[in-house]
Design a protein around this motif. Structure first.
Motif, PDB file in Angstrom:
ATOM      1  N   TYR A   1     -36.008 -27.278  23.442  1.00  0.00           N
ATOM      2  CA  TYR A   1     -36.832 -28.061  24.370  1.00  0.00           C
ATOM      3  C   TYR A   1     -36.885 -29.536  24.025  1.00  0.00           C
ATOM      4  N   GLU A   2     -37.267 -29.819  22.773  1.00  0.00           N
ATOM      5  CA  GLU A   2     -37.494 -31.220  22.425  1.00  0.00           C
ATOM      6  C   GLU A   2     -36.210 -32.034  22.601  1.00  0.00           C
ATOM      7  N   GLY A   3     -35.095 -31.483  22.094  1.00  0.00           N
ATOM      8  CA  GLY A   3     -33.811 -32.200  22.179  1.00  0.00           C
ATOM      9  C   GLY A   3     -33.380 -32.438  23.617  1.00  0.00           C
ATOM     10  N   VAL A   4     -33.471 -31.391  24.450  1.00  0.00           N
ATOM     11  CA  VAL A   4     -33.012 -31.514  25.844  1.00  0.00           C
ATOM     12  C   VAL A   4     -33.891 -32.510  26.602  1.00  0.00           C
ATOM     13  N   VAL A   5     -35.226 -32.364  26.479  1.00  0.00           N
ATOM     14  CA  VAL A   5     -36.119 -33.246  27.249  1.00  0.00           C
ATOM     15  C   VAL A   5     -35.943 -34.699  26.795  1.00  0.00           C
ATOM     16  N   GLN A   6     -35.779 -34.917  25.484  1.00  0.00           N
ATOM     17  CA  GLN A   6     -35.556 -36.286  24.986  1.00  0.00           C
ATOM     18  C   GLN A   6     -34.262 -36.868  25.575  1.00  0.00           C
ATOM     19  N   ALA A   7     -33.202 -36.038  25.592  1.00  0.00           N
ATOM     20  CA  ALA A   7     -31.909 -36.513  26.129  1.00  0.00           C
ATOM     21  C   ALA A   7     -32.044 -36.856  27.615  1.00  0.00           C
ATOM     22  N   LEU A   8     -32.787 -36.032  28.352  1.00  0.00           N
ATOM     23  CA  LEU A   8     -32.978 -36.297  29.786  1.00  0.00           C
ATOM     24  C   LEU A   8     -33.824 -37.551  30.002  1.00  0.00           C
ATOM     25  N   LEU A   9     -34.861 -37.714  29.156  1.00  0.00           N
ATOM     26  CA  LEU A   9     -35.689 -38.928  29.273  1.00  0.00           C
ATOM     27  C   LEU A   9     -34.846 -40.169  29.008  1.00  0.00           C
ATOM     28  N   HIS A  10     -33.904 -40.040  28.070  1.00  0.00           N
ATOM     29  CA  HIS A  10     -33.020 -41.167  27.767  1.00  0.00           C
ATOM     30  C   HIS A  10     -32.184 -41.543  29.004  1.00  0.00           C
TER      31      HIS A  10
END
Length: 867
Positions: free
Chosen positions: A505-514
């Protein structure tokens, strides 16, 4: 400045000159309409004027007669119809005369003007000899130009006028058009104009198509035209075949056998892409029709009926012929093709998808050899075509047939996300997204999730088109996994404690926010990333709620920052970008509010402050206003009575939106908010009920407000009544009278739109009655409903007797009968409830969902108790 000069200036390359000239023409049309129209038609007819000036005159005439918006069209039509008869006659003469101009272009402009006048007059029963005049031109040895322009005029008229108005002249029109399209006609320009006119007349020559002899001749002429020397005529002829297949599928078996199979397969291989595109479109139309017929068959079998029409299985019969051609066309990609440029390989991909839907399992053995032979090809064209083929057949065949193939292909596809070619990566990301969407069971969390998510997250740093498909694949993965693995907790509306995606979750959402930090939104990739974030937050299990909260704070910070810099917006592009971002933020916040429910309380002040600022600064942009209102509605539903501190600050913004009658969407959302607030506050909303009811009743009186909004208003009465119970007494009589009047609207079986509207209207009324009855039952004021019980049951009976009723309406009706019986348990309406139709409806045996059955059984028990 004279008219000629003004008209020339409307085409000037200089924007200021162009704008000034356009404004002067508009003023002239307002100040002296008859003189304006006469002047324009004189310029159009003047053989001495330059062609670009005549073009401008024709365009201005057409624009003074036809408009896109219906209100403006009515104004233009009335303005023309009220013109002096001599003036109208003169303008018509000029236009008809210009059809025979020595300049073919001027003839085309005149044809458009003739059609624009016809579109206003023919429906009013005026200019009845027009078709006769035009046919006279064609039959009296005309010049080539007159013949072309007249056929164009007939085509434009057929395109812009309802079929029933021209049906009486269909024989003569068809004769003239077919004569121009025959292979004996020596001028390709005449043939082209005739083929276009035929295309536009296909809808109202139904009677001619019913007669075998005439149908054979029409089909012969169109099939011969596909072999014409002129490529433009060939394109037009294939366009006709596509339309004929769409309108007259049931009559095509003989022609498919004798000519169309062969012609279209050869047509798909045509060196000119424009012809090939139409031939591919022909098979796409066949497949769409047969997918639809398969659904109709399935539905009929479920009800033990015989379907009205049956499939001729053209696609299955031709599968071995057309599939290889489509596969070949898939390899004709262009290296630098534009996203929005429709080419033959894209068309073939779409057709292949439809073909898989139409022939189901049969497609698999036909395409698998192609995929196996090319998926590792050195040539990127073949590699991409192989992946595209696999992605295109994932819907249609039985998942049992596809699963082993997808299991075998998945590791290879994940590796292909590192391909050196951008087109291959793009299609691979799309195919992975399709697998996540329709074959989620293939993805084994412990085996595939890590490599799959790594590949998709890496793709987020690639070309915008690849980013869009990676976002879409991640969204599908999150949506479908949560449905596929739905446990007992979720089934009961609880948040599950963990899930297979939790570690990512954390990795995917951070990448999408980027991705969303980008200032551009090329190919809509930023919006796609926000949609993927929304999906992940919606399905978040308990062990990652921390990610949901930090993401919400990030989005709120972005929203607040954007609000603080809005004074720096310059130009339309900046404003559009700002609006779009705010809409994205609102979508994320709505999903979080729905997810956390009352748990959003700590952030509620901050959200409302930002949203109220957003409403103030969005100006007239209704899409941003709608999104902001939807945030408020979701917050009210989540906080319930704790929402009350925000109401007084919000209402001053709600009332103007309720009065924006011309903005259907915004007004609908605003009415919905009244329902949200009433439901949230319950009986505490009584203090607002008076002003709410006043504005809603005013809206019902409006002539401007779209009738569908009025349906939403009626069901909103039910929300208010349900919330405040007996407190609704002051509005009861008015409401019940309004509902009774609305319930009296009858459907017209010949007007599908009206039938659809009446069905939705009745659903809105029954929802309103349900709210009112439920609000009053089991209270000392229940007796106030007695005078209305008979008319409520009367409408319920009419709704249930309708064969076309939806299941949701039937369920509402059962519920309403039960509520009424529950409101009067001591026999007060015993005679009404003993009517034979109630007993038979509550024993109905037709198919319905378990939910509807449960409601019906409950209603039966209530009626038994009350009688």
């Amino acid at each position: 400045m004279n008219a000629t000069e003004l008209l020339a200036n409307t085409l000037s390359p200089d924007a200021t000159t162009r704008q000034t000239a356009t404004e002067k023409l508009e003023n002239a049309s307002r100040e002296n309409y008859p003189e304006y129209m006469l002047t324009l038609s004189s310029v159009l007819a003047d053989e001495g004027s330059q062609i670009h000036v005549r073009n401008a005159a024709g365009l201005a005439l057409k624009n003074a007669l036809s408009a896109r918006e219906s209100a403006r069209q009515t104004e233009y039509s009335n303005r023309w119809l009220n013109l002096n008869l001599d003036v109208k006659t003169k303008i018509k003469q000029h236009s008809l005369m210009t059809l025979g101009s020595t300049s073919a272009k001027a003839g085309t402009f005149a044809a458009q003007v003739v059609a624009a006048i016809a579109a206003v007059e023919l429906p009013q029963g005026q200019w009845n000899d027009l078709i006769e005049v035009l046919l006279g031109f064609i039959n009296n040895q005309p010049t080539v130009n007159l013949k072309i322009a007249t056929l164009q005029a007939i085509g434009f008229i057929c395109e812009s006028i309802k079929p029933d108005i021209l049906a009486l002249r269909s024989n003569e029109i068809l004769t003239a058009v077919i004569q121009g399209a025959r292979k004996e006609e020596t001028s390709p320009e005449v043939q082209l104009a005739a083929i276009h006119a035929l295309f536009n007349s296909l809808e109202f020559i139904r009677d001619n198509f019913d007669r075998e002899g005439e149908r054979n001749y029409i089909m012969q002429v169109v099939c011969e035209a596909t072999q014409n020397q002129s490529v433009s005529v060939q394109i037009g002829a294939f366009e006709c075949l596509v339309r004929i297949m769409d309108l007259y599928y049931d009559k095509m078996a003989l022609y498919m056998e004798q000519a169309l199979f062969g012609l279209t397969v050869v047509g798909m291989k045509h060196p000119d892409e424009r012809v090939a595109l139409q031939a591919v479109e022909f098979w796409s139309t066949v497949c769409e029709e047969e997918v639809e017929l398969a659904l109709e068959l399935q539905e009929a079998l479920e009800y033990g009926e015989v379907p009205e029409r049956e499939s001729r299985t053209f696609a299955k019969t031709a599968l071995q012929e057309i599939a290889p051609v489509l596969l070949l066309l898939l390899t004709k990609q262009e290296e630098d093709a534009d996203d929005d440029e429709w080419n033959v390989s894209m068309a073939a991909g779409t057709c292949l998808t439809l073909l898989a839907g139409a022939v189901a399992d049969a497609i698999v053995p036909v395409v698998i050899p192609f995929i196996e032979a090319h998926i590792k090809s050195e040539d990127w064209h073949h590699r991409e075509a192989a992946v595209m083929t696999f992605g295109s057949i994932l819907e249609g065949p039985d998942p049992v047939v596809l699963t082993p193939l997808a299991e075998q292909a998945l590791p290879l596809l994940i590796n292909m996300m590192a391909d050196t070619n951008i087109h291959v990566k793009d299609t691979t990301a799309w195919t992975l997204g399709r697998i996540c969407d329709v074959l989620i069971s293939v993805i084994k969390p412990d085996v595939h999730l890590h490599p799959l998510i790594s590949a998709l997250v890496n793709g987020l740093q690639d070309n915008p088109r690849i980013v869009v498909n990676c976002c879409w694949a991640l969204m599908n993965l999150s949506d479908q996994l949560s449905i596929y693995l739905e446990g007992e907790e979720e089934a009961e509306g609880q948040i599950p404690s963990t899930g297979p995606l939790s570690p990512y979750y954390e990795g995917v959402v951070q990448a999408l926010l980027h991705v969303t930090e980008s200032s551009s939104n090329e190919s809509n990739y930023r919006t796609a990333a926000y949609e993927a974030i929304t999906s992940f937050l919606t399905h978040a299990p308990k062990d990652v709620l921390g990610v949901v909260e930090t993401t919400t704070v990030t989005i709120l910070q972005r929203m607040e920052h954007l609000l603080s810099v809005q004074n720096q917006i310059v130009g339309v592009d900046d404003r559009n970008n700002w609006n779009e971002l705010q809409s994205n933020f609102c979508s994320v916040i709505i999903c979080v509010v729905r997810k956390l429910g009352n748990g959003i309380q700590p952030l509620a002040d901050r959200i409302m402050t930002a949203v109220l600022q957003l409403i103030q600064s969005s100006g007239k942009t209704s899409t941003v206003l709608e999104d902001a209102f939807l945030v408020v509605g979701s917050l009210a539903s989540a906080l319930e009575t704790q929402f009350s501190p925000y109401i007084s600050a919000f209402l001053p913004f709600l009332y103007p939106a309720l009065k924006a009658h011309e903005d259907t969407q915004l007004c609908t959302v605003a009415v919905g908010i009244i329902g949200d607030i009433s439901r949230a506050l319950g009986d505490q909303s009584a203090q607002y009920a008076g002003p709410f009811m006043t504005v809603l009743l005013e809206n019902l009186q409006s002539d401007v407000l779209n009738r569908n909004v009025k349906i939403v208003i009626l069901s909103c009465f039910g929300d208010i009544a349900l919330a405040i119970g007996p407190g609704f007494e002051p509005y009861l009589q008015t409401t019940m009278n309004v509902l009774q009047q609305a319930g009296a609207v009858q459907p017209d079986p010949l007007d599908y739109d009206l039938m659809d509207y009446v069905s939705q209207l009745r659903e809105g009324i029954i929802e309103a009655y349900t709210g009112v009855v439920t609000g009053f039952k089991n209270t000392p004021k229940a007796q106030l409903l007695l005078p209305y019980a008979s008319s409520i049951l009367d409408l319920t009976q009419r709704c249930l007797a309708d064969d076309e009723k939806t299941e949701s309406l039937a369920k509402l009706c059962y519920g309403l009968i039960g509520d009424l019986a529950d409101a009067f348990p001591n026999g007060e309406i015993k005679q009404l409830l003993l009517q034979s139709w109630i007993a038979s409806e509550l024993k109905a045996k037709h198919r319905m969902s378990a939910d509807a059955k449960k409601t019906m059984r409950w209603a039966r028990d209530m009626v038994k108790r009350a009688t």
